[in-house]
Design a protein around this motif. Sequence first.
Motif, PDB file in Angstrom:
ATOM      1  N   GLU A 214     -23.066   8.042 -20.571  1.00  0.00           N
ATOM      2  CA  GLU A 214     -23.975   7.297 -21.446  1.00  0.00           C
ATOM      3  C   GLU A 214     -23.445   5.888 -21.697  1.00  0.00           C
ATOM      4  N   VAL A 215     -22.129   5.755 -21.838  1.00  0.00           N
ATOM      5  CA  VAL A 215     -21.538   4.432 -22.027  1.00  0.00           C
ATOM      6  C   VAL A 215     -21.773   3.562 -20.790  1.00  0.00           C
ATOM      7  N   LEU A 216     -21.658   4.147 -19.610  1.00  0.00           N
ATOM      8  CA  LEU A 216     -21.895   3.380 -18.377  1.00  0.00           C
ATOM      9  C   LEU A 216     -23.331   2.876 -18.321  1.00  0.00           C
ATOM     10  N   THR A 217     -24.273   3.721 -18.702  1.00  0.00           N
ATOM     11  CA  THR A 217     -25.672   3.282 -18.693  1.00  0.00           C
ATOM     12  C   THR A 217     -25.926   2.224 -19.764  1.00  0.00           C
TER      13      THR A 217
ATOM     14  N   ASP B  43     -28.128  -6.330 -18.120  1.00  0.00           N
ATOM     15  CA  ASP B  43     -29.483  -6.770 -17.793  1.00  0.00           C
ATOM     16  C   ASP B  43     -30.074  -7.633 -18.905  1.00  0.00           C
ATOM     17  N   ARG B  44     -29.783  -7.263 -20.155  1.00  0.00           N
ATOM     18  CA  ARG B  44     -30.324  -8.028 -21.282  1.00  0.00           C
ATOM     19  C   ARG B  44     -29.691  -9.410 -21.351  1.00  0.00           C
TER      20      ARG B  44
ATOM     21  N   ASP C   9     -30.501  12.607 -14.422  1.00  0.00           N
ATOM     22  CA  ASP C   9     -31.342  12.102 -13.335  1.00  0.00           C
ATOM     23  C   ASP C   9     -31.850  10.699 -13.653  1.00  0.00           C
ATOM     24  N   PHE C  10     -32.249  10.472 -14.907  1.00  0.00           N
ATOM     25  CA  PHE C  10     -32.716   9.144 -15.319  1.00  0.00           C
ATOM     26  C   PHE C  10     -31.594   8.119 -15.195  1.00  0.00           C
ATOM     27  N   GLY C  11     -30.400   8.470 -15.666  1.00  0.00           N
ATOM     28  CA  GLY C  11     -29.286   7.531 -15.623  1.00  0.00           C
ATOM     29  C   GLY C  11     -28.824   7.213 -14.217  1.00  0.00           C
ATOM     30  N   VAL C  12     -28.792   8.227 -13.347  1.00  0.00           N
ATOM     31  CA  VAL C  12     -28.375   7.999 -11.963  1.00  0.00           C
ATOM     32  C   VAL C  12     -29.360   7.073 -11.260  1.00  0.00           C
ATOM     33  N   ASN C  13     -30.669   7.283 -11.494  1.00  0.00           N
ATOM     34  CA  ASN C  13     -31.669   6.392 -10.902  1.00  0.00           C
ATOM     35  C   ASN C  13     -31.581   4.982 -11.474  1.00  0.00           C
ATOM     36  N   LEU C  14     -31.135   4.862 -12.734  1.00  0.00           N
ATOM     37  CA  LEU C  14     -30.978   3.545 -13.345  1.00  0.00           C
ATOM     38  C   LEU C  14     -29.790   2.798 -12.747  1.00  0.00           C
ATOM     39  N   LEU C  15     -28.684   3.506 -12.538  1.00  0.00           N
ATOM     40  CA  LEU C  15     -27.465   2.867 -12.053  1.00  0.00           C
ATOM     41  C   LEU C  15     -27.439   2.713 -10.539  1.00  0.00           C
ATOM     42  N   PHE C  16     -27.902   3.751  -9.838  1.00  0.00           N
ATOM     43  CA  PHE C  16     -27.791   3.746  -8.373  1.00  0.00           C
ATOM     44  C   PHE C  16     -29.142   4.121  -7.755  1.00  0.00           C
TER      45      PHE C  16
END
Length: 315
Positions: free
Chosen positions: A64-67, A74-75, A125-132
Amino acid sequence: MSVHLNHMYVITIIFFLDLTAGDGVPTFDDWEIVRRVIKVLEPFNHLTLKVFGSLHITSHSLFEVLTDVHCLFDRWQDCGDLDIIFMTSKMRDKYNKYWGEGNKINMLVYLAVIFDPQCKMSFLDFGVNLLFPNVANDIMKMIDKELHCLFNEYSSNAGRIQLFEGRSSSSTNLYSSMEIDQSEMKTGLAKQKYLKKKKQVGLESKSELDRYLGENEEVNNSSSFDLLLWWKMNSPRFPILAQMARDILATPISTVASESAFSTGGRVLDSFRSSLTPFMVKALVCTQDWLQKSNDAINLEDYVDELQTMEDGNT
């Protein structure tokens, strides 16, 4: 004490001369830049405290910290402040150096998220798609494969333990199996056996892991959610997963807390004595050990001149 005050006076004079020889003391514009930078660094302080905690589990929070860091980048990249954008670019390069390749991240980072009932597979799944986004499908397949392999390993170990316990208690169950309840006779022994088998087949059609992942995530926005207490309360429903959660969630993210607890050097080098030479640090550490070992009180002020001589001769 007088030696310490003299050192502080000399440092103050040097600091003043350095400022006047250069660009001078900080201006209002400089302090304005500091205020802007603080707004950027403040979230990192919060995330650092979250990761380096030692009184609570941290393994499930690293992903969660990585995301969160990714979202902050991005901000800031679109904030319009050129100084912040430049600083963000440098920080992102450093971040990608360690966390830029999702298939090389330790598998425990991913598995710990699954064992958080507030996240499970959906948030992962949401975080992995966000990061990679380019390799997200491959990473999720790899995680799913490793998760089921690990579950099967724990299941086989649990089966061997139950088999051993069953053999040890076979003599006590011998007589109880011979007793037949009257209600069983009314229903029919064969029918009772059929219903029991049907129920068992229904349970075996879905594994413990599938049942856990199939349930909705826990909805609890409070920071007081106790993850370990949740697994303790639900261990009768998920006994194998509870053992997995115990081992996976016990993994600390960082060793900073344990290292600082056993670090003698960290108690010698503080903010007021950060310029000591390695020789003097060794001398102080050894002296501390001798003081704790000796029964006789030692007045360090009697050795100030000698220590200063040693320090000057080894700088």
